[in-house]
Design an enzyme around this catalytic site. Structure first.
Site, PDB file in Angstrom:
ATOM      1  N   HIS A 162      16.439  14.688 -38.155  1.00  0.00           N
ATOM      2  CA  HIS A 162      16.266  15.739 -39.220  1.00  0.00           C
ATOM      3  C   HIS A 162      15.640  14.104 -39.958  1.00  0.00           C
ATOM      4  CE1 HIS A 162      16.784  19.629 -38.840  1.00  0.00           C
ATOM      5  NE2 HIS A 162      18.536  18.724 -39.139  1.00  0.00           N
TER       6      HIS A 162
ATOM      7  N   ASP B   5      19.124  21.080 -30.879  1.00  0.00           N
ATOM      8  CA  ASP B   5      20.161  21.929 -32.321  1.00  0.00           C
ATOM      9  C   ASP B   5      19.128  22.775 -32.395  1.00  0.00           C
ATOM     10  OD1 ASP B   5      21.613  20.024 -34.412  1.00  0.00           O
ATOM     11  OD2 ASP B   5      20.356  21.381 -35.130  1.00  0.00           O
TER      12      ASP B   5
ATOM     13  N   HIS C 282      18.038  23.353 -35.502  1.00  0.00           N
ATOM     14  CA  HIS C 282      17.361  23.212 -36.802  1.00  0.00           C
ATOM     15  C   HIS C 282      16.709  22.839 -35.729  1.00  0.00           C
ATOM     16  CE1 HIS C 282      21.300  24.270 -38.766  1.00  0.00           C
ATOM     17  NE2 HIS C 282      20.345  24.310 -39.464  1.00  0.00           N
TER      18      HIS C 282
ATOM     19  N   ASP D 268      24.647  24.411 -33.102  1.00  0.00           N
ATOM     20  CA  ASP D 268      24.566  24.981 -34.438  1.00  0.00           C
ATOM     21  C   ASP D 268      24.680  26.126 -33.825  1.00  0.00           C
ATOM     22  OD1 ASP D 268      23.030  23.317 -34.464  1.00  0.00           O
ATOM     23  OD2 ASP D 268      23.000  22.896 -36.329  1.00  0.00           O
TER      24      ASP D 268
HETATM   25 ZN   LIG Z   1      21.143  21.742 -36.359  1.00  0.00          ZN
END
Ligand SMILES: [Zn+2]
Length: 309
Positions: A91, A128, A130, A215
């Site tokens: 991120h 991931d 996200h 995740d």
């Molecule tokens: Zn994540």
């Protein structure tokens, strides 16, 4: 990992990344801000990103370990390897820390491959759950780094629509593959085998990096996808088959994953596949509708994909 004798891997302590390595990816004020914040005892960067006194050192080693992994793969001839460090990085943007991330370790690794080892084509698969907005931003206009992200949508951080395909000379080299909550092994597996695998076959990267969060696992508390340990092992097998066919080494860089049991079981399931001497045996996987639609969207940029086996 230790219970499995590290799957026969050689272990190495992660070195601190040199500042020029970090600053090849991040703006200098971001690096200075983190260093000074940690020296003062830490602080809050955003609602869910908190720096502790040791965070600067940990982030330096997270990025340094990922770069050292690339050195082992492209400098020393290792075929596969893992950088299993925290904090995660995907991120973190050029000038912004967010989402538990400080330095973008996989981006530092890709830059290391380009700058120190002369790699002209590096593919990053981010599975991931996200969206890897930082990696997406850092290489948005760079046709030498093909960024492929599979992520639940809608979900934090809200970026990564399928329409975001990169910009300028990098148009077509950002491949966003949003999936609905509840997506499991079939959807994820097909996007890895039939989209990412075909991109590898078509583009022939010299290095494949996996931004490996865990995740999307069904036990993870932060998201709603349904990937199993076998699913992670299957995706790893798809990447090994595709990468082996073009002679590209594969490096896995740990990102998120917030159920530690799910994380460790998933790593234990995929490691034997990642480090196997032999290329994993071919499997026939159905083309999931998510992959079918992605191949249609990508056709203008990647005309070779639909014809691939
Ligand atoms: Zn994540």
């Amino acid at each position: 990992m230790a219970a499995h004798d590290w799957f026969g891997c050689e272990r190495a302590e992660a070195p601190r990344a040199d500042l020029p390595l970090i600053e090849a990816v991040h703006a200098e004020p971001l690096v200075t801000a983190l260093q000074e914040m940690c020296a003062r005892g830490g602080g809050r960067i955003d609602a869910d990103t908190v720096a502790l006194p040791g965070t600067y050192e940990a982030a330096l080693r997270g990025a340094g370990g990922a770069a050292a992994l690339v050195d082992a793969l492209l400098g020393d001839g290792a075929r596969t390897g893992v950088s299993a460090l925290r904090p995660p990085g995907h991120h973190a943007e050029t000038d912004r820390m967010m989402g538990f991330c400080f330095f973008n370790s996989v981006a530092v690794a890709a830059r290391r491959a380009r700058d120190a080892h002369g790699a002209e084509r590096v593919l990053i698969l981010d599975w991931d759950v996200h969206h890897g907005n930082g990696t997406n931003e850092i290489f948005h206009a760079d046709p030498g780094v093909l960024f492929v992200s599979i992520h639940e949508s809608p979900l934090y951080p809200g970026t990564g629509p399928a329409s975001d395909v990169g910009s300028g000379p990098g148009e077509g080299y950002t491949v966003n593959l949003p999936v609905p909550g509840g997506t499991g092994d079939e959807g994820y597996g097909s996007l890895v085998e039939h989209v990412t695998g075909r991109l590898i076959a078509d583009w022939r990267p010299q290095l494949v990096l996996i931004s490996a969060g865990f995740d999307a696992h069904y036990d993870d508390p932060l998201a709603g996808c349904r990937v199993t340990e076998e699913g992670y092992a299957g995706m790893t097998a798809s990447i090994r088959r595709a990468a082996d066919a073009v002679g590209a080494p594969v490096g896995l860089v740990l990102e998120g994953g917030y159920d530690l049991g799910a994380l460790s079981r998933s790593m234990a399931a995929l490691m034997p596949v990642l480090v196997a001497e032999e290329t994993p045996a071919p499997e026939s996987l159905d083309v999931h509708p998510l992959a079918e639609r992605a191949l249609e969207r990508l056709a203008p940029y990647w005309p070779g994909l639909r014809a691939a086996p």
